[in-house]
Design an enzyme around this catalytic site. Structure first.
Site, PDB file in Angstrom:
ATOM      1  N   ASP A 169     -35.996 -47.154   5.498  1.00 42.04           N
ATOM      2  CA  ASP A 169     -35.715 -45.978   6.028  1.00 42.04           C
ATOM      3  C   ASP A 169     -35.591 -45.943   7.410  1.00 42.04           C
ATOM      4  O   ASP A 169     -36.010 -47.067   8.160  1.00 42.04           O
ATOM      5  CB  ASP A 169     -37.388 -45.610   5.499  1.00 42.04           C
ATOM      6  CG  ASP A 169     -37.208 -43.135   5.449  1.00 42.04           C
ATOM      7  OD1 ASP A 169     -35.923 -43.890   5.838  1.00 42.04           O
ATOM      8  OD2 ASP A 169     -38.203 -42.920   5.943  1.00 42.04           O
TER       9      ASP A 169
ATOM     10  N   ARG B 249     -25.589 -39.488  12.126  1.00 44.07           N
ATOM     11  CA  ARG B 249     -26.183 -39.734  11.313  1.00 44.07           C
ATOM     12  C   ARG B 249     -25.543 -41.331  10.154  1.00 44.07           C
ATOM     13  O   ARG B 249     -25.843 -42.591  10.284  1.00 44.07           O
ATOM     14  CB  ARG B 249     -26.658 -38.657  10.217  1.00 44.07           C
ATOM     15  CG  ARG B 249     -27.481 -37.688  10.825  1.00 44.07           C
ATOM     16  CD  ARG B 249     -28.386 -37.046  10.298  1.00 44.07           C
ATOM     17  NE  ARG B 249     -29.292 -38.407   8.490  1.00 44.07           N
ATOM     18  CZ  ARG B 249     -30.373 -38.024   8.507  1.00 44.07           C
ATOM     19  NH1 ARG B 249     -31.627 -38.110   9.103  1.00 44.07           N
ATOM     20  NH2 ARG B 249     -30.598 -38.963   7.323  1.00 44.07           N
TER      21      ARG B 249
ATOM     22  N   HIS C 127     -26.557 -45.717   9.135  1.00 41.07           N
ATOM     23  CA  HIS C 127     -26.204 -46.056   7.852  1.00 41.07           C
ATOM     24  C   HIS C 127     -25.441 -47.837   7.941  1.00 41.07           C
ATOM     25  O   HIS C 127     -25.124 -48.541   7.171  1.00 41.07           O
ATOM     26  CB  HIS C 127     -25.711 -45.294   6.778  1.00 41.07           C
ATOM     27  CG  HIS C 127     -27.042 -43.968   6.756  1.00 41.07           C
ATOM     28  ND1 HIS C 127     -27.976 -44.710   5.501  1.00 41.07           N
ATOM     29  CD2 HIS C 127     -26.629 -42.835   6.750  1.00 41.07           C
ATOM     30  CE1 HIS C 127     -28.394 -43.521   5.708  1.00 41.07           C
ATOM     31  NE2 HIS C 127     -27.601 -42.683   6.359  1.00 41.07           N
TER      32      HIS C 127
ATOM     33  N   GLU D 299     -31.790 -38.208  -5.542  1.00 46.40           N
ATOM     34  CA  GLU D 299     -32.801 -36.969  -4.360  1.00 46.40           C
ATOM     35  C   GLU D 299     -31.172 -36.756  -3.053  1.00 46.40           C
ATOM     36  O   GLU D 299     -30.923 -36.221  -2.323  1.00 46.40           O
ATOM     37  CB  GLU D 299     -34.216 -37.277  -3.413  1.00 46.40           C
ATOM     38  CG  GLU D 299     -35.144 -37.055  -5.202  1.00 46.40           C
ATOM     39  CD  GLU D 299     -35.200 -37.915  -6.333  1.00 46.40           C
ATOM     40  OE1 GLU D 299     -34.741 -38.517  -5.194  1.00 46.40           O
ATOM     41  OE2 GLU D 299     -35.811 -37.230  -6.741  1.00 46.40           O
TER      42      GLU D 299
ATOM     43  N   TRP E  51     -28.188 -37.600  -3.009  1.00 42.09           N
ATOM     44  CA  TRP E  51     -27.013 -36.351  -3.130  1.00 42.09           C
ATOM     45  C   TRP E  51     -27.354 -34.804  -2.882  1.00 42.09           C
ATOM     46  O   TRP E  51     -26.405 -34.490  -2.353  1.00 42.09           O
ATOM     47  CB  TRP E  51     -27.055 -36.191  -4.761  1.00 42.09           C
ATOM     48  CG  TRP E  51     -26.751 -36.958  -5.262  1.00 42.09           C
ATOM     49  CD1 TRP E  51     -27.067 -38.107  -6.388  1.00 42.09           C
ATOM     50  CD2 TRP E  51     -25.161 -38.013  -5.251  1.00 42.09           C
ATOM     51  NE1 TRP E  51     -27.022 -39.359  -6.930  1.00 42.09           N
ATOM     52  CE2 TRP E  51     -25.732 -39.105  -5.966  1.00 42.09           C
ATOM     53  CE3 TRP E  51     -24.098 -37.447  -5.030  1.00 42.09           C
ATOM     54  CZ2 TRP E  51     -24.091 -40.427  -6.543  1.00 42.09           C
ATOM     55  CZ3 TRP E  51     -23.098 -39.202  -4.630  1.00 42.09           C
ATOM     56  CH2 TRP E  51     -23.210 -39.745  -5.280  1.00 42.09           C
TER      57      TRP E  51
ATOM     58  N   ARG F 158     -27.516 -34.756   0.888  1.00 43.87           N
ATOM     59  CA  ARG F 158     -27.081 -35.328   1.917  1.00 43.87           C
ATOM     60  C   ARG F 158     -25.846 -34.607   2.291  1.00 43.87           C
ATOM     61  O   ARG F 158     -25.164 -34.244   1.416  1.00 43.87           O
ATOM     62  CB  ARG F 158     -27.654 -36.460   2.608  1.00 43.87           C
ATOM     63  CG  ARG F 158     -29.247 -36.730   2.174  1.00 43.87           C
ATOM     64  CD  ARG F 158     -28.832 -38.629   3.162  1.00 43.87           C
ATOM     65  NE  ARG F 158     -30.546 -38.933   3.266  1.00 43.87           N
ATOM     66  CZ  ARG F 158     -31.037 -39.428   3.240  1.00 43.87           C
ATOM     67  NH1 ARG F 158     -29.988 -40.694   3.916  1.00 43.87           N
ATOM     68  NH2 ARG F 158     -32.476 -40.168   3.444  1.00 43.87           N
TER      69      ARG F 158
ATOM     70  N   LEU G  35     -32.791 -66.755  -5.665  1.00 42.43           N
ATOM     71  CA  LEU G  35     -33.562 -65.576  -5.161  1.00 42.43           C
ATOM     72  C   LEU G  35     -32.984 -64.138  -6.009  1.00 42.43           C
ATOM     73  O   LEU G  35     -32.410 -64.038  -6.390  1.00 42.43           O
ATOM     74  CB  LEU G  35     -33.154 -64.990  -3.470  1.00 42.43           C
ATOM     75  CG  LEU G  35     -33.697 -62.997  -3.595  1.00 42.43           C
ATOM     76  CD1 LEU G  35     -35.359 -62.928  -3.634  1.00 42.43           C
ATOM     77  CD2 LEU G  35     -33.634 -63.092  -1.832  1.00 42.43           C
TER      78      LEU G  35
ATOM     79  N   ARG H 170     -42.602 -49.842   3.273  1.00 47.05           N
ATOM     80  CA  ARG H 170     -41.049 -48.821   3.855  1.00 47.05           C
ATOM     81  C   ARG H 170     -41.129 -48.942   5.610  1.00 47.05           C
ATOM     82  O   ARG H 170     -42.809 -48.687   5.986  1.00 47.05           O
ATOM     83  CB  ARG H 170     -41.965 -47.650   3.463  1.00 47.05           C
ATOM     84  CG  ARG H 170     -40.926 -46.822   3.593  1.00 47.05           C
ATOM     85  CD  ARG H 170     -40.818 -45.513   3.107  1.00 47.05           C
ATOM     86  NE  ARG H 170     -40.415 -43.850   3.889  1.00 47.05           N
ATOM     87  CZ  ARG H 170     -40.391 -43.010   2.479  1.00 47.05           C
ATOM     88  NH1 ARG H 170     -40.910 -42.929   1.727  1.00 47.05           N
ATOM     89  NH2 ARG H 170     -38.859 -42.313   3.374  1.00 47.05           N
TER      90      ARG H 170
ATOM     91  N   THR I 213     -44.002 -43.130  -1.345  1.00 47.77           N
ATOM     92  CA  THR I 213     -43.664 -43.846  -1.836  1.00 47.77           C
ATOM     93  C   THR I 213     -41.988 -43.567  -2.310  1.00 47.77           C
ATOM     94  O   THR I 213     -41.536 -43.609  -2.961  1.00 47.77           O
ATOM     95  CB  THR I 213     -44.033 -44.432  -2.951  1.00 47.77           C
ATOM     96  OG1 THR I 213     -44.657 -43.660  -3.711  1.00 47.77           O
ATOM     97  CG2 THR I 213     -45.462 -45.612  -2.795  1.00 47.77           C
TER      98      THR I 213
END
Length: 537
Positions: A304, A317, A321, A351, A353, A355, A413, A470, A477
């Site tokens: 986040d 924004r 990313h 959720e 989507w 944005r 991993l 987080r 969460t």
């Protein structure tokens, strides 16, 4: 390969064998680095120069081989699924080549439907052109849903009869293909060189449809082709525009050719020798020594703060990313170095989507680029995807599944990336699968337990989360792994995701190792000496 599958001088079994032999020959040529066949030589040379992974084409090649046996489609949905399997992997390679050259063929998320229709239009054009070849072999590759609108047309076509129904069907199909191929907004924002390629392909296919329309009854006797004049009118100006576009573009020159793995999956033993360790931390930091019994088996991370990191620096924004990508790599390097068995990253939720489209496109493009060209390909990392394909670009879904398959035998991993994932959605779908199993009689609903539920989840072997971390200062969460994280230790840190590195992961694990986990049991009370006991009494 299409030509081999469509040759009329041999029965289906022999044509299928020819396609299979060509595929095996390509595998051998890739290992040798050259070929005596001019088509395979061009493909091998391009793949080696531009570091293309042709293993992703195996499904398309298998589909081409199976086309020899004949196909029937009940509706357009089945037909489109076949188109995607046949065409998209090849388009994917073209996009990858453009990206390697430094001129990315960026696909906008809000234009995804345009791209799908363009592929459908190309395939429909090819089917209409090849009717004279396909029909004598018993192949009619138009869906039944399209044929039933013209009574008697299927019999007419299979008998090679040009009837009013046939003419009406061909007219409707060419109009539909022309509509699908005409997507003027599809190339907006692309590099002009890539855009000219797609625009020219669309023009050539529309010229091909003109030839189909003009052929009339001859369409059932021979494949129509646009005239040389029609082709020249399209190609001559396109070549001039392309030359100008590329002359203004600084392109990446291919590096030295390298040996390539064959199309078949590399054996686990051979692959393990090619794997490399993660790069060391730039500052020389080393992971702490955590006792085995205090080490978490599964760490899940909510990454986040990307957008807020960018806004804090007066950047758009999406830039946050892009900058957050190296932090993802750092987490994986750190997990490998400390010996963490399972790491799960929350990359894109159901959720998200809501944005802005540009932000969504940036996130998904970054994931796709990392799958194709990221630094994880040669690490001992087994990659998995958790989420749902709805609304995701087909090429991203294809890349995710490709990497799952390619890395399935790795033993280091296990990295699970949650993309288009929602915890409640996962539980709802699992409940539906469990109900279907009960309805089929595979399980008695009176005795359903937690183990039964877990077995019907997308990854039944995923262990419970020991530590959920987080970043970004928020303390919730957010619908992330609610089933697996029921007993997870929670760890919240204030730094935004682009600012973290592997040392933050090690710190989180160190703090976890100091906690006492009880899972509902009473806390352990340290033993006291006799004096303390007397005072307490």
């Amino acid at each position: 390969m299409d030509d081999l599958a469509d040759q009329r001088d041999a029965p289906p079994a022999e044509r299928e064998a020819r396609v299979e032999a060509w595929t095996h020959a390509l595998q051998d040529d890739l290992a040798a680095g050259t070929s005596t066949d001019p088509v395979r030589h061009a493909l091998v040379d391009t793949a080696l120069r531009w570091h293309l992974d042709l293993s992703s084409l195996r499904g398309a090649m298998t589909s081409t081989r199976e086309d020899v046996r004949g196909r029937r489609f009940a509706d357009w949905d089945q037909w489109r699924a076949w188109c995607t399997e046949e065409v998209v992997p090849w388009v994917d390679q073209l996009r990858h080549l453009f990206e390697q050259a430094g001129a990315p063929m960026t696909l906008r998320l809000d234009r995804h439907k345009d791209y799908e229709q363009f592929v459908d239009g190309a395939q429909l054009t090819d089917i209409l052109t090849d009717l004279s070849t396909d029909l004598p072999q018993g192949d009619l590759l138009l869906p039944h849903e399209a044929l039933v609108a013209f009574p008697g047309v299927e019999d007419d076509l299979r008998q090679g009869r040009w009837s009013p129904a046939t003419a009406a069907l061909i007219g409707e199909m060419t109009a539909l293909a022309r509509q699908w191929l005409t997507q003027p907004a599809m190339t907006r924002g692309m590099h002009p060189g890539a855009a000219i390629v797609l625009d020219t392909v669309a023009c050539l296919m529309r010229a091909q449809l003109d030839a189909v329309d003009a052929a009339g009854p001859a369409l059932l006797e021979r494949a129509p082709r646009p005239t040389l004049v029609a082709r020249a009118r399209i190609l001559a100006p396109a070549r001039l525009r392309a030359r100008l576009a590329w002359s203004l573009t600084p392109l990446t020159v291919p590096g030295p050719r390298r040996p390539s793995a064959p199309l078949s999956a590399v054996s686990p033993a051979a692959e393990s020798t090619a794997l490399r360790p993660p790069p060391p931390h730039p500052g020389g930091a080393r992971p702490p020594q955590i006792p085995a019994d205090r080490m978490p088996a599964h760490v899940a991370v909510i990454m986040d703060g990307n957008g807020r990191w960018a806004q804090q620096r007066d950047l758009p924004r999406p830039q946050g990313h892009r900058t957050g990508g190296p932090a993802v790599h750092e987490m994986i390097y750190g997990a490998l170095e400390i010996g963490l068995p399972h790491l799960t990253l929350y990359a894109f939720s159901t959720e998200n989507w809501k944005r802005d489209t540009d932000e969504i496109t940036t996130i998904l493009d970054a994931i796709r680029h990392d799958l194709d060209d990221g630094p994880l390909r040669d690490l001992d990392v087994r990659q998995r995807w958790l989420g749902h394909p709805d609304k995701l670009p087909d090429e991203l879904v294809h890349a995710l599944r490709r990497e799952e398959h390619r890395t399935r035998n790795r033993t280091g991993l296990t990295l699970t990336v949650c993309i288009n994932y929602g915890g409640r959605d996962e539980i709802t779908r699992t409940a539906a699968a469990l109900a279907q199993a009960a309805r089929a009689g595979d399980i008695d609903p009176r005795f359903i337990g937690e183990d039964d539920f877990a077995r019907h989840m997308p990854h039944p072997d995923m262990p419970d989360v020991d530590l959920l971390w987080r970043t970004g200062g928020e303390q919730r969460t957010s619908n992330f792994l609610p089933w697996h994280a029921t007993y997870a230790e929670l760890h919240f840190t204030p730094r935004y995701w682009p600012d973290v590195d592997r040392r933050d992961l090690w710190q989180a694990i160190t703090e976890y190792s100091r906690r006492q986990r009880r899972h509902g049991a009473a806390p352990l009370i340290p033993a006291r000496d006799d004096a303390s006991a007397s005072l307490s009494r």
